[in-house]
Design a protein around this motif. Sequence first.
Motif, PDB file in Angstrom:
ATOM      1  N   VAL A  61       0.789  -1.229  -0.008  1.00 43.97           N
ATOM      2  CA  VAL A  61       0.086   0.086  -0.135  1.00 43.97           C
ATOM      3  C   VAL A  61       0.793   1.121  -0.123  1.00 43.97           C
ATOM      4  O   VAL A  61       1.441   1.550   1.414  1.00 43.97           O
ATOM      5  CB  VAL A  61      -0.932   0.177   1.254  1.00 43.97           C
ATOM      6  CG1 VAL A  61      -1.727   1.228   1.096  1.00 43.97           C
ATOM      7  CG2 VAL A  61      -1.750  -1.262   1.293  1.00 43.97           C
ATOM      8  N   ALA A  62       0.870   1.796  -1.226  1.00 47.74           N
ATOM      9  CA  ALA A  62       1.771   2.927  -1.322  1.00 47.74           C
ATOM     10  C   ALA A  62       1.701   3.709  -2.595  1.00 47.74           C
ATOM     11  O   ALA A  62       1.198   3.138  -3.430  1.00 47.74           O
ATOM     12  CB  ALA A  62       3.447   2.618  -1.258  1.00 47.74           C
ATOM     13  N   GLY A  63       2.052   5.085  -2.706  1.00 43.83           N
ATOM     14  CA  GLY A  63       1.690   5.514  -3.903  1.00 43.83           C
ATOM     15  C   GLY A  63       2.464   5.074  -5.000  1.00 43.83           C
ATOM     16  O   GLY A  63       2.317   4.944  -6.273  1.00 43.83           O
ATOM     17  N   ALA A  64       3.897   4.750  -4.551  1.00 47.10           N
ATOM     18  CA  ALA A  64       4.646   4.382  -5.380  1.00 47.10           C
ATOM     19  C   ALA A  64       5.777   3.243  -4.628  1.00 47.10           C
ATOM     20  O   ALA A  64       5.957   3.591  -3.346  1.00 47.10           O
ATOM     21  CB  ALA A  64       5.689   5.122  -6.179  1.00 47.10           C
ATOM     22  N   GLY A 106       8.771  11.507   0.356  1.00 44.23           N
ATOM     23  CA  GLY A 106       7.821  10.506   0.045  1.00 44.23           C
ATOM     24  C   GLY A 106       6.412  10.591   0.649  1.00 44.23           C
ATOM     25  O   GLY A 106       5.620   9.555   0.410  1.00 44.23           O
ATOM     26  N   GLY A 107       6.234  11.846   1.254  1.00 41.09           N
ATOM     27  CA  GLY A 107       4.861  11.885   1.522  1.00 41.09           C
ATOM     28  C   GLY A 107       4.561  11.227   2.806  1.00 41.09           C
ATOM     29  O   GLY A 107       3.209  11.141   3.215  1.00 41.09           O
ATOM     30  N   TYR A 108       5.607  10.784   3.745  1.00 43.97           N
ATOM     31  CA  TYR A 108       5.307  10.236   4.922  1.00 43.97           C
ATOM     32  C   TYR A 108       5.378  11.262   6.160  1.00 43.97           C
ATOM     33  O   TYR A 108       6.083  12.203   6.131  1.00 43.97           O
ATOM     34  CB  TYR A 108       6.411   9.244   5.246  1.00 43.97           C
ATOM     35  CG  TYR A 108       6.366   8.027   4.131  1.00 43.97           C
ATOM     36  CD1 TYR A 108       5.501   7.054   4.186  1.00 43.97           C
ATOM     37  CD2 TYR A 108       7.305   7.906   3.236  1.00 43.97           C
ATOM     38  CE1 TYR A 108       5.134   6.114   3.161  1.00 43.97           C
ATOM     39  CE2 TYR A 108       7.274   6.844   2.549  1.00 43.97           C
ATOM     40  CZ  TYR A 108       6.344   5.843   2.427  1.00 43.97           C
ATOM     41  OH  TYR A 108       6.105   4.909   1.385  1.00 43.97           O
ATOM     42  N   PRO A 109       4.684  10.899   7.346  1.00 44.82           N
ATOM     43  CA  PRO A 109       4.729  11.757   8.464  1.00 44.82           C
ATOM     44  C   PRO A 109       6.017  11.580   9.280  1.00 44.82           C
ATOM     45  O   PRO A 109       6.625  10.384   9.262  1.00 44.82           O
ATOM     46  CB  PRO A 109       3.428  11.417   9.148  1.00 44.82           C
ATOM     47  CG  PRO A 109       3.394   9.981   8.892  1.00 44.82           C
ATOM     48  CD  PRO A 109       3.710   9.809   7.452  1.00 44.82           C
ATOM     49  N   TYR A 110       6.446  12.580  10.126  1.00 41.65           N
ATOM     50  CA  TYR A 110       7.373  12.339  11.063  1.00 41.65           C
ATOM     51  C   TYR A 110       6.434  11.988  12.517  1.00 41.65           C
ATOM     52  O   TYR A 110       5.812  12.836  12.917  1.00 41.65           O
ATOM     53  CB  TYR A 110       8.046  13.828  11.363  1.00 41.65           C
ATOM     54  CG  TYR A 110       8.985  14.181  10.348  1.00 41.65           C
ATOM     55  CD1 TYR A 110      10.247  13.585  10.175  1.00 41.65           C
ATOM     56  CD2 TYR A 110       8.566  14.753   9.018  1.00 41.65           C
ATOM     57  CE1 TYR A 110      11.285  13.916   9.338  1.00 41.65           C
ATOM     58  CE2 TYR A 110       9.622  15.152   8.142  1.00 41.65           C
ATOM     59  CZ  TYR A 110      10.855  14.478   8.257  1.00 41.65           C
ATOM     60  OH  TYR A 110      12.029  14.825   7.086  1.00 41.65           O
ATOM     61  N   ALA A 111       6.729  10.846  12.806  1.00 43.19           N
ATOM     62  CA  ALA A 111       5.723  10.389  14.146  1.00 43.19           C
ATOM     63  C   ALA A 111       6.858  10.106  15.284  1.00 43.19           C
ATOM     64  O   ALA A 111       8.107   9.788  14.865  1.00 43.19           O
ATOM     65  CB  ALA A 111       5.336   9.067  13.919  1.00 43.19           C
ATOM     66  N   LEU A 112       6.550  10.619  16.244  1.00 47.19           N
ATOM     67  CA  LEU A 112       7.182  10.704  17.516  1.00 47.19           C
ATOM     68  C   LEU A 112       7.144   9.119  18.070  1.00 47.19           C
ATOM     69  O   LEU A 112       6.410   8.375  17.786  1.00 47.19           O
ATOM     70  CB  LEU A 112       6.664  11.459  18.543  1.00 47.19           C
ATOM     71  CG  LEU A 112       6.716  12.931  18.639  1.00 47.19           C
ATOM     72  CD1 LEU A 112       6.082  13.623  19.510  1.00 47.19           C
ATOM     73  CD2 LEU A 112       8.369  13.293  18.608  1.00 47.19           C
TER      74      LEU A 112
END
Length: 153
Positions: A51-54, A126-132
């Motif tokens: 599951v990813a855009g690319a 890549g469109g990913y969040p920075y999660a703590l």
Amino acid sequence: MRRAHRVRQVVNYVNLSTPLGLLIARIGRATTRRGERGLVYAHGYRIPFPVAGAFTVGNVILTKHPDGYLTGPLLDHESRHATQYAACVGLPMLVLYVAASGLSLLVCGHPASWNVFERLAGLDDGGYPYALPLWRRARRRGRRAGAYGRPAD
């Protein structure tokens, strides 16, 4: 094509990661074409995993989206993954990537945010969040943290 891109292209063919990427594209009934930087773009990938855009395997970037989707920061991000395949000697990259995703999931609840490969490729690109990390989010709950540990608005 730049010399570095040509070297990456050759290394990824020799280490079998690009041939595997081409096989995955064929199985997923994607349409392939030559792209920039010695990459191969595979548009119209039909398998719902991952599951990813690319996603990238060797020098092959696969996406379910139509031609024209792989541009700008996303192309930069996926191109960095192609370089990672060359640096990790090809197919071992798949095992290392899955392990890094699992570790990231344990650390913060998101498979990319603490994945070393995604961080080196650029989370924003890549469109990913920075999660703590989960332990930092637990401390922030008293301060009403929002999604992924960021302060709520």
